[in-house]
Design a protein around this motif. Structure first.
Motif, PDB file in Angstrom:
ATOM      1  N   SER A 105      29.064  33.107  23.605  1.00  0.00           N
ATOM      2  CA  SER A 105      29.872  34.265  23.225  1.00  0.00           C
ATOM      3  C   SER A 105      29.603  35.434  24.166  1.00  0.00           C
ATOM      4  O   SER A 105      28.483  35.636  24.625  1.00  0.00           O
ATOM      5  CB  SER A 105      29.563  34.678  21.784  1.00  0.00           C
ATOM      6  OG  SER A 105      29.846  33.625  20.888  1.00  0.00           O
ATOM      7  N   TRP A 106      30.655  36.223  24.411  1.00  0.00           N
ATOM      8  CA  TRP A 106      30.527  37.350  25.326  1.00  0.00           C
ATOM      9  C   TRP A 106      29.734  38.487  24.694  1.00  0.00           C
ATOM     10  O   TRP A 106      29.976  38.822  23.543  1.00  0.00           O
ATOM     11  CB  TRP A 106      31.915  37.855  25.726  1.00  0.00           C
ATOM     12  CG  TRP A 106      31.853  38.917  26.766  1.00  0.00           C
ATOM     13  CD1 TRP A 106      31.878  40.260  26.562  1.00  0.00           C
ATOM     14  CD2 TRP A 106      31.729  38.724  28.170  1.00  0.00           C
ATOM     15  NE1 TRP A 106      31.789  40.929  27.749  1.00  0.00           N
ATOM     16  CE2 TRP A 106      31.693  40.009  28.755  1.00  0.00           C
ATOM     17  CE3 TRP A 106      31.641  37.612  28.985  1.00  0.00           C
ATOM     18  CZ2 TRP A 106      31.580  40.189  30.126  1.00  0.00           C
ATOM     19  CZ3 TRP A 106      31.530  37.798  30.350  1.00  0.00           C
ATOM     20  CH2 TRP A 106      31.512  39.061  30.900  1.00  0.00           C
ATOM     21  N   PRO A 107      28.749  39.092  25.415  1.00  0.00           N
ATOM     22  CA  PRO A 107      28.300  38.695  26.752  1.00  0.00           C
ATOM     23  C   PRO A 107      27.434  37.440  26.683  1.00  0.00           C
ATOM     24  O   PRO A 107      26.548  37.339  25.847  1.00  0.00           O
ATOM     25  CB  PRO A 107      27.482  39.908  27.225  1.00  0.00           C
ATOM     26  CG  PRO A 107      26.985  40.534  25.956  1.00  0.00           C
ATOM     27  CD  PRO A 107      28.057  40.308  24.935  1.00  0.00           C
ATOM     28  N   VAL A 108      27.709  36.503  27.565  1.00  0.00           N
ATOM     29  CA  VAL A 108      27.050  35.205  27.511  1.00  0.00           C
ATOM     30  C   VAL A 108      25.582  35.321  27.923  1.00  0.00           C
ATOM     31  O   VAL A 108      25.190  36.245  28.642  1.00  0.00           O
ATOM     32  CB  VAL A 108      27.762  34.189  28.423  1.00  0.00           C
ATOM     33  CG1 VAL A 108      29.199  33.972  27.971  1.00  0.00           C
ATOM     34  CG2 VAL A 108      27.725  34.648  29.869  1.00  0.00           C
ATOM     35  N   LYS A 161      30.156  31.253  37.715  1.00  0.00           N
ATOM     36  CA  LYS A 161      30.413  32.116  36.573  1.00  0.00           C
ATOM     37  C   LYS A 161      31.838  31.938  36.053  1.00  0.00           C
ATOM     38  O   LYS A 161      32.061  31.815  34.844  1.00  0.00           O
ATOM     39  CB  LYS A 161      30.190  33.583  36.963  1.00  0.00           C
ATOM     40  CG  LYS A 161      28.731  33.986  37.099  1.00  0.00           C
ATOM     41  CD  LYS A 161      28.619  35.474  37.399  1.00  0.00           C
ATOM     42  CE  LYS A 161      27.157  35.912  37.457  1.00  0.00           C
ATOM     43  NZ  LYS A 161      27.021  37.354  37.751  1.00  0.00           N
ATOM     44  N   LEU A 199      32.745  30.592  32.342  1.00  0.00           N
ATOM     45  CA  LEU A 199      33.504  31.450  31.437  1.00  0.00           C
ATOM     46  C   LEU A 199      34.858  30.833  31.101  1.00  0.00           C
ATOM     47  O   LEU A 199      35.329  30.919  29.960  1.00  0.00           O
ATOM     48  CB  LEU A 199      33.689  32.833  32.053  1.00  0.00           C
ATOM     49  CG  LEU A 199      32.419  33.666  32.263  1.00  0.00           C
ATOM     50  CD1 LEU A 199      32.751  34.961  32.984  1.00  0.00           C
ATOM     51  CD2 LEU A 199      31.740  33.955  30.928  1.00  0.00           C
ATOM     52  N   LEU A 236      34.350  31.945  23.787  1.00  0.00           N
ATOM     53  CA  LEU A 236      33.923  33.092  24.577  1.00  0.00           C
ATOM     54  C   LEU A 236      33.949  34.395  23.791  1.00  0.00           C
ATOM     55  O   LEU A 236      33.024  35.207  23.869  1.00  0.00           O
ATOM     56  CB  LEU A 236      34.790  33.204  25.830  1.00  0.00           C
ATOM     57  CG  LEU A 236      34.347  34.228  26.875  1.00  0.00           C
ATOM     58  CD1 LEU A 236      32.930  33.954  27.340  1.00  0.00           C
ATOM     59  CD2 LEU A 236      35.307  34.207  28.071  1.00  0.00           C
ATOM     60  N   PHE A 237      35.013  34.639  23.061  1.00  0.00           N
ATOM     61  CA  PHE A 237      35.160  35.898  22.322  1.00  0.00           C
ATOM     62  C   PHE A 237      35.247  35.670  20.815  1.00  0.00           C
ATOM     63  O   PHE A 237      35.863  36.459  20.095  1.00  0.00           O
ATOM     64  CB  PHE A 237      36.393  36.657  22.808  1.00  0.00           C
ATOM     65  CG  PHE A 237      36.332  37.019  24.264  1.00  0.00           C
ATOM     66  CD1 PHE A 237      35.436  37.964  24.722  1.00  0.00           C
ATOM     67  CD2 PHE A 237      37.169  36.395  25.174  1.00  0.00           C
ATOM     68  CE1 PHE A 237      35.379  38.298  26.062  1.00  0.00           C
ATOM     69  CE2 PHE A 237      37.112  36.721  26.523  1.00  0.00           C
ATOM     70  CZ  PHE A 237      36.213  37.671  26.961  1.00  0.00           C
ATOM     71  N   ASN A 244      39.117  34.887  20.371  1.00  0.00           N
ATOM     72  CA  ASN A 244      39.443  33.819  21.312  1.00  0.00           C
ATOM     73  C   ASN A 244      40.205  32.703  20.607  1.00  0.00           C
ATOM     74  O   ASN A 244      41.190  32.161  21.115  1.00  0.00           O
ATOM     75  CB  ASN A 244      38.148  33.282  21.918  1.00  0.00           C
ATOM     76  CG  ASN A 244      38.356  32.497  23.206  1.00  0.00           C
ATOM     77  OD1 ASN A 244      37.420  32.299  23.974  1.00  0.00           O
ATOM     78  ND2 ASN A 244      39.571  32.023  23.451  1.00  0.00           N
TER      79      ASN A 244
END
Length: 501
Positions: free
Chosen positions: A358-361, A389, A393, A402-403, A407
């Motif tokens: 999940s961001w930030p990874v 990267k 991502l 990711l989000f 997401n």
């Protein structure tokens, strides 16, 4: 009034702004001969030939590739919500009540898991992602092959909550849906379906955008409203086309993203992508797990990736060592969910890898000498090459990780939009069918053949080698495009033979 009897387009450019010719099919033997003779005449090359070629390519690609896209969209939509499905199906083993208690040592949790499941060897331990989650003790069991047996332990009581057969940390349900989306449970043969979909998706999207944005139907069409919204006053095939195209504009970026990221781990295009990363040294940096002075390690090639396979060549590691190694990694700044993996052999170090998509990874990794209690090597997300990267991502975004929920929602919207686009595309094909009793047909007429003969020479000269290069980079696209050309030529020869007989 049928859709084939609607008013004719206002100008020629509008007539070519369709996937199929909307005018009725009035072909007779006499007119067919005349058309053949006209086709044999010297073609008039102009930039309109590019548009005509796009119309024909968009039509044939849509007709033959759309079923693959429909399946990929539906299976991808199902996979998008695997976190929620896992909670629903496996919530009793994945989650626990915290109630303000402190976690028990990993050694105690591992001992409880091994007492309940003494089979196989201890491969790795994954710490809980959150305070309400279980610890995962992963076992390598020979009869499971590439899969593992994961024992879920309450970190506060060391009580075994259950076990599941997992694959790279995924539950059976997630693994099943993943295989469905990637290969329809048909193995390597089935992977061709998803690669066909990913290879052609960007072609269909790009071609459709060019056709829709380049049409000339008056001031309204040239405005943003005319591009982004369908003309609700239209009827029949024009109404369907408006919804088809406008929806495509809204989700175009999402579709291009899914196509690009899906190709990176496909079979044939993925191999080409790997060669590119080799050439620019753009792969994810590998963690050096060799202990200083111990010689080269002969460990598993996946050591340090996620830790689910490493350690299967050694006896079960000492549970007490997990706590010591984890403490060293925490001191080095590795927070959150981590995977602790025993060494593959005496010459290798332990590995601790962050696993937070999940961001930030967070993807930092360290190699730890358990005997000395010190870090021997490390890799950090900040030091990854740009290509590594973007690849990482992109994959996590493609999988909806990711989000988080945002997401997942975006992917669901794109998948549903793609389903609608496919349905509307086939509806347009059906709406353009001839309906008169003397020439009724089940489906509409395809766009005119021979459009390549009207291409400007610069486009033809530059386009041919570009198509060859593209076919090398995306082999499945190249092979299917060649199949389209062969089919088109064969169809033309058959029709020509019939009209001259």
């Amino acid at each position: 009034m049928s859709s084939t009897q609607e008013q004719k387009p206002q100008d020629e450019s509008e007539a070519t702004d369709t996937v199929l010719d909307e005018t009725p099919d009035t072909t007779t033997p006499e007119t067919a001969v005349a058309e053949t003779a006209a086709a044999d005449a010297r073609p008039v090359r102009s930039w309109r030939g590019v548009r005509a070629l796009l119309v024909r390519l968009h039509f044939y690609a849509g007709v033959f590739v759309a079923p693959f896209l429909l399946v990929a969209a539906l299976t991808g939509l199902a996979y998008t919500f695997t976190p929620q499905l896992d909670d629903l199906v496996y919530g009793d083993v994945l989650h626990v009540e915290q109630s303000g208690r402190q976690p028990r040592p990993l050694a105690e949790q591992i001992s409880a898991a091994r007492a309940a499941h003494p089979e196989g060897t201890l491969a790795s331990v994954t710490t809980p992602p959150g305070p309400g989650d279980t610890t995962q003790v992963v076992l390598s069991v020979p009869e499971l092959g590439e899969k593992q047996r994961t024992v879920f332990v309450d970190p506060y009581t060391a009580e075994v909550k259950g076990e599941l057969t997992t694959w790279w940390g995924s539950t059976p349900l997630t693994t099943w849906l993943d295989d469905l989306h990637r290969n329809l449970h048909l193995g390597e043969t089935g992977r061709l379906y998803s690669e066909v979909a990913a290879s052609w998706l960007w072609v269909l999207v790009a071609g459709g955008l060019v056709l829709w944005l380049g049409r000339a139907r008056g001031q309204r069409a040239r405005s943003a409203r005319g591009v982004l919204l369908p003309d609700r006053s239209a009827r029949g095939v024009r109404r369907t086309r408006g919804w088809h195209a406008a929806t495509g504009v809204w989700i175009a970026l999402g579709l291009l993203f899914l196509s690009a990221t899906g190709l990176t781990w496909s079979h044939y295009a993925g191999d080409r992508f790997g060669q590119l990363l080799d050439a620019v040294e753009g792969h994810t940096p590998e963690l050096d797990t060799a202990l200083p002075g111990a010689g080269a390690a002969d460990g598993d090639e996946h050591t340090g990736h996620a830790g689910h396979h490493a350690g299967q060549d050694t006896a079960s590691a000492d549970p007490a060592a997990f706590d010591a190694v984890l403490a060293v990694a925490r001191h080095e700044g590795l927070g959150g969910k981590v995977v602790v993996t025993p060494p593959a052999d005496p010459a290798s170090a332990w590995t601790v890898a962050q696993d937070d998509p999940s961001w930030p990874v967070h993807y930092d990794k360290v190699a730890v000498d358990a005997a000395k209690g010190e870090v021997t090597a490390e890799t950090h997300w900040a030091d990854y090459p740009v290509t590594a990267k973007l690849t990482k991502l992109g994959v996590q975004g493609h999988m909806g990780r990711l989000f988080g929920v945002a997401n997942q929602i975006l992917l669901a919207v794109v998948a549903l939009g793609l389903v609608l686009i496919v349905v509307w595309g086939y509806r347009m094909w059906w709406q353009r069918r001839p309906t008169r009793e003397d020439r009724a047909a089940l489906l509409g007429k395809a766009p005119a053949r021979g459009t390549w003969r009207t291409l400007p020479l610069p486009v033809l000269i530059l386009g041919a080698p570009a198509a060859v290069a593209l076919g090398w980079a995306l082999p499945v696209l190249g092979i299917t495009l060649l199949a389209f050309l062969v089919l088109d030529v064969a169809t033309g020869l058959v029709r020509k033979a019939r009209t001259t007989a």
